[in-house]
Design a protein around this motif. Structure first.
Motif, short mmCIF file in Angstrom:
data_model
loop_
_atom_site.label_atom_id
_atom_site.label_comp_id
_atom_site.label_asym_id
_atom_site.label_seq_id
_atom_site.Cartn_x
_atom_site.Cartn_y
_atom_site.Cartn_z
N THR A 1 0.82 -1.21 0.00
CA THR A 1 0.00 0.00 0.00
C THR A 1 0.85 1.25 0.00
O THR A 1 0.43 2.30 -0.50
CB THR A 1 -0.92 0.05 1.23
OG1 THR A 1 -0.11 0.11 2.41
CG2 THR A 1 -1.85 -1.15 1.28
N GLY A 2 2.06 1.17 0.55
CA GLY A 2 2.86 2.36 0.75
C GLY A 2 2.29 3.19 1.90
O GLY A 2 1.20 2.94 2.39
N SER A 3 3.04 4.17 2.32
CA SER A 3 2.61 5.03 3.43
C SER A 3 2.60 6.47 2.97
O SER A 3 3.18 6.84 1.95
CB SER A 3 3.58 4.88 4.60
OG SER A 3 4.87 5.36 4.24
N ALA A 4 1.93 7.33 3.75
CA ALA A 4 1.93 8.76 3.45
C ALA A 4 3.34 9.32 3.47
O ALA A 4 3.69 10.21 2.67
CB ALA A 4 1.04 9.50 4.46
N GLU A 5 4.17 8.80 4.37
CA GLU A 5 5.55 9.26 4.45
C GLU A 5 6.31 8.92 3.17
O GLU A 5 7.10 9.73 2.67
CB GLU A 5 6.24 8.62 5.65
CG GLU A 5 7.68 9.08 5.85
CD GLU A 5 8.33 8.43 7.06
OE1 GLU A 5 9.56 8.60 7.22
OE2 GLU A 5 7.62 7.76 7.84
N LEU A 6 6.06 7.72 2.63
CA LEU A 6 6.73 7.32 1.39
C LEU A 6 6.28 8.20 0.22
O LEU A 6 7.10 8.64 -0.60
CB LEU A 6 6.44 5.85 1.10
CG LEU A 6 7.06 5.27 -0.18
CD1 LEU A 6 8.57 5.46 -0.18
CD2 LEU A 6 6.70 3.79 -0.32
N TRP B 1 3.25 0.53 -5.46
CA TRP B 1 4.54 0.04 -4.96
C TRP B 1 4.58 -1.47 -5.11
O TRP B 1 3.78 -2.18 -4.51
CB TRP B 1 4.71 0.44 -3.49
CG TRP B 1 4.27 1.86 -3.24
CD1 TRP B 1 3.05 2.26 -2.78
CD2 TRP B 1 5.04 3.03 -3.45
NE1 TRP B 1 3.01 3.63 -2.68
CE2 TRP B 1 4.22 4.14 -3.10
CE3 TRP B 1 6.33 3.29 -3.91
CZ2 TRP B 1 4.65 5.45 -3.18
CZ3 TRP B 1 6.76 4.60 -3.99
CH2 TRP B 1 5.94 5.66 -3.63
N ARG C 1 9.97 -1.15 6.84
CA ARG C 1 8.66 -1.42 7.43
C ARG C 1 7.81 -0.15 7.58
O ARG C 1 6.63 -0.15 7.24
CB ARG C 1 8.85 -2.08 8.80
CG ARG C 1 7.53 -2.47 9.47
CD ARG C 1 7.78 -3.28 10.73
NE ARG C 1 8.58 -2.54 11.70
CZ ARG C 1 9.74 -2.98 12.21
NH1 ARG C 1 10.21 -4.16 11.84
NH2 ARG C 1 10.41 -2.25 13.08
N ARG C 2 8.40 0.94 8.03
CA ARG C 2 7.63 2.16 8.27
C ARG C 2 7.08 2.76 6.97
O ARG C 2 5.99 3.33 6.92
CB ARG C 2 8.52 3.18 8.97
CG ARG C 2 7.77 4.43 9.44
CD ARG C 2 8.71 5.44 10.07
NE ARG C 2 9.57 6.09 9.08
CZ ARG C 2 10.87 5.82 8.92
NH1 ARG C 2 11.45 4.91 9.70
NH2 ARG C 2 11.58 6.45 8.01
N LEU C 3 7.84 2.62 5.89
CA LEU C 3 7.45 3.22 4.62
C LEU C 3 6.54 2.33 3.79
O LEU C 3 5.76 2.82 2.97
CB LEU C 3 8.70 3.55 3.78
CG LEU C 3 9.69 4.56 4.37
CD1 LEU C 3 10.91 4.68 3.48
CD2 LEU C 3 9.03 5.92 4.54
N GLY D 1 3.95 0.28 4.34
CA GLY D 1 2.52 0.08 4.51
C GLY D 1 2.19 -1.39 4.62
O GLY D 1 3.01 -2.22 5.01
#
Length: 484
Positions: A280-285, A335, A394-396, A398
């Protein structure tokens, strides 16, 4: 009748290399390409879509497909344009492993031999490798995660003696341009090569054990002292089959008179099966990538992860190749970490549906017919999950969109595709000898990826150029088939 010392069928990577070598040796050359030719790069006539290296162009394609056992239709994209698939590819320039070429077990071929050829064609294609600091945030996070789980960083992933590891992908991009085989090999000799573009070759004109020339789909015959087939893994066997070179029973059933009994033509077809793990990816990515895009000065800088499955006996047998799609490309953020089985055991076949060159062949790679290929992909999915679990990613990353919590073996069979690297349908040692000469024909050479007995652990553009260069030089130096 138009004629030349050497008539080359196919203007893709192998055909451009063959034309270059023949012209530099002083031979008269006709190069036939089924798609358009936009001339030299300096002429400024190439469409922007074919030059931009961060997208895969779709407007110059053969439109080939394969119907899988589950009914899915799998597109088999191949470039129908001067430069062939090098004009529409992802610009990846990997070499593989020494063992790939040693294991062909053919006279005159080895990892040491191919290293020299690969170095030379890499220089011609202006291959470059990005430094880690040039990677996108997504690629850098994937690289750091791979190192964190124990895969060594490799400054040169094209070291033929290297094993598992991770590094930036060597690329045929030059600035913001996809540097294709036509630019690299054909442009310097265009004044010595007659190019026939938008022309489809039908079959060879065979008399006894010699090829007198090539008959075009419109009926025109072109005379040749030597015919070089460079129409690719799907095109070269199809031309041979329409010419009466192949399994006699199959040919007779289509109304084609057998000329040379060659059961191996079209056999041994294989490509590297691939599945996509999507995140999914993250908002930060997304934020990090948007910042990078604002300052974008070059094409995306990808990485490649080389790894061993539990079945690997040598070198490595897995690629993980993180990619992304962005709004910059007219899409939603996506991603993906594709997983490829580099050493497939499955073998299929190409057959003709019709003697008409306008009718596409019947293509069957027999993907995943060997159970080991499924297991390699399953191990690759577990490797990706280990990457995503590493703190560096991991943090990026999702959440995992696919495959998710499913029966993985069933999911692999229902969702696999290909790696754009078909080989093997005119294999050296079966259909041709180690010099590329078609058995039973004294003056017909095949120089493209179809002659590779087994696919290297690599993207095939560079190995194809290296094979074509070696075969043509052997010929022109008098060690192979004599033209004339």
């Amino acid at each position: 009748m138009r004629s030349a010392d050497i008539v080359i069928v196919g203007g893709g990577t192998a055909g451009c290399v063959a034309a270059s070598e023949a012209a530099l040796a002083g031979r008269s050359v006709i190069l036939i390409e089924a798609g358009p030719d936009f001339g030299p790069l300096a002429g400024g006539r190439w469409p922007a879509g074919l030059l931009k290296p961060w997208t895969l162009p779709t407007g110059h394609d053969w439109g080939l497909t394969e119907t899988l056992p589950d009914g899915r239709s799998l597109a088999l994209e191949r470039g129908r344009v001067m430069g062939g698939s090098s004009s529409v590819n992802g610009c990846v320039a990997c070499w593989g492993s020494r063992e790939d070429y040693d294991d062909w077990q053919l006279d005159g071929w080895s990892g040491a031999v191919m290293r020299d050829e690969l170095r030379e064609v890499s220089d011609r294609l202006r291959v470059r490798t990005a430094a880690p600091e040039q990677l996108t945030p997504f690629q850098r996070a994937c690289l750091d995660a791979a190192v964190a789980i124990g895969l060594p960083f490799q400054p040169d992933v094209n070291d033929l003696d290297s094993g598992p590891g991770v590094g930036a992908v060597p690329s045929t991009t030059h600035g913001m341009v996809r540097h294709n085989a036509a630019f690299a090999f054909l442009d310097d000799v265009r004044g010595s090569v007659t190019v026939l573009a938008n022309r489809t070759a039908d079959r060879l004109v065979i008399t006894g054990d010699r090829v007198a020339g090539v008959r075009m789909a419109g009926g025109e015959a072109i005379g040749a002292g030597l015919v070089v087939l460079a129409a690719g893994t799907y095109g070269s066997p199809a031309i041979l089959l329409r010419s009466g070179v192949g399994p006699p029973g199959d040919l007779t059933a289509l109304g084609i008179t057998p000329v040379v009994s060659q059961p191996g033509v079209g056999a041994n077809l294989h490509d590297q099966p691939t599945v996509d793990v999507e995140l999914t990816g993250s908002a930060e990515l997304v934020a990090a990538m948007e910042d990078w895009l604002l300052d974008r000065k070059v094409a995306d800088e990808p990485i490649v992860i080389k790894a061993r499955s539990g079945l690997a006996m040598k070198a490595f047998d897995l690629h993980v190749f993180p990619v992304m799609e962005s709004p910059f490309e007219g899409r939603e953020w996506r991603w993906v970490l594709p997983v490829a089985c580099l050493t497939p055991e499955s073998r299929g076949r190409l057959r003709l549906r019709s003697a008409n060159p306008a009718v596409p062949p019947l293509i069957d790679h027999a993907f995943l017919s060997a159970a080991g290929d499924v297991q390699v992909l399953l191990d690759g999915i577990e490797l990706v999950r280990a990457l995503v679990a590493a703190p560096e990613l991991r943090r990026l990353a999702g959440a995992e969109l696919s495959p998710g919590p499913v029966d993985l073996a069933r999911w692999v069979r229902a969702n696999h595709h290909h790696y754009w690297h078909p080989v093997g349908t005119c294999a050296m040692g079966t259909v041709t000898d180690p010099s590329g000469r078609v058995d039973g024909l004294s003056n017909c050479l095949v120089v493209d990826a179809s002659v590779m007995p087994a696919v290297p652990r690599a993207n095939t553009n560079l190995p194809t150029a290296a094979v074509a260069q070696r075969l043509m030089r052997s010929l022109l130096q008098g060690a192979g088939v004599e033209a004339g």
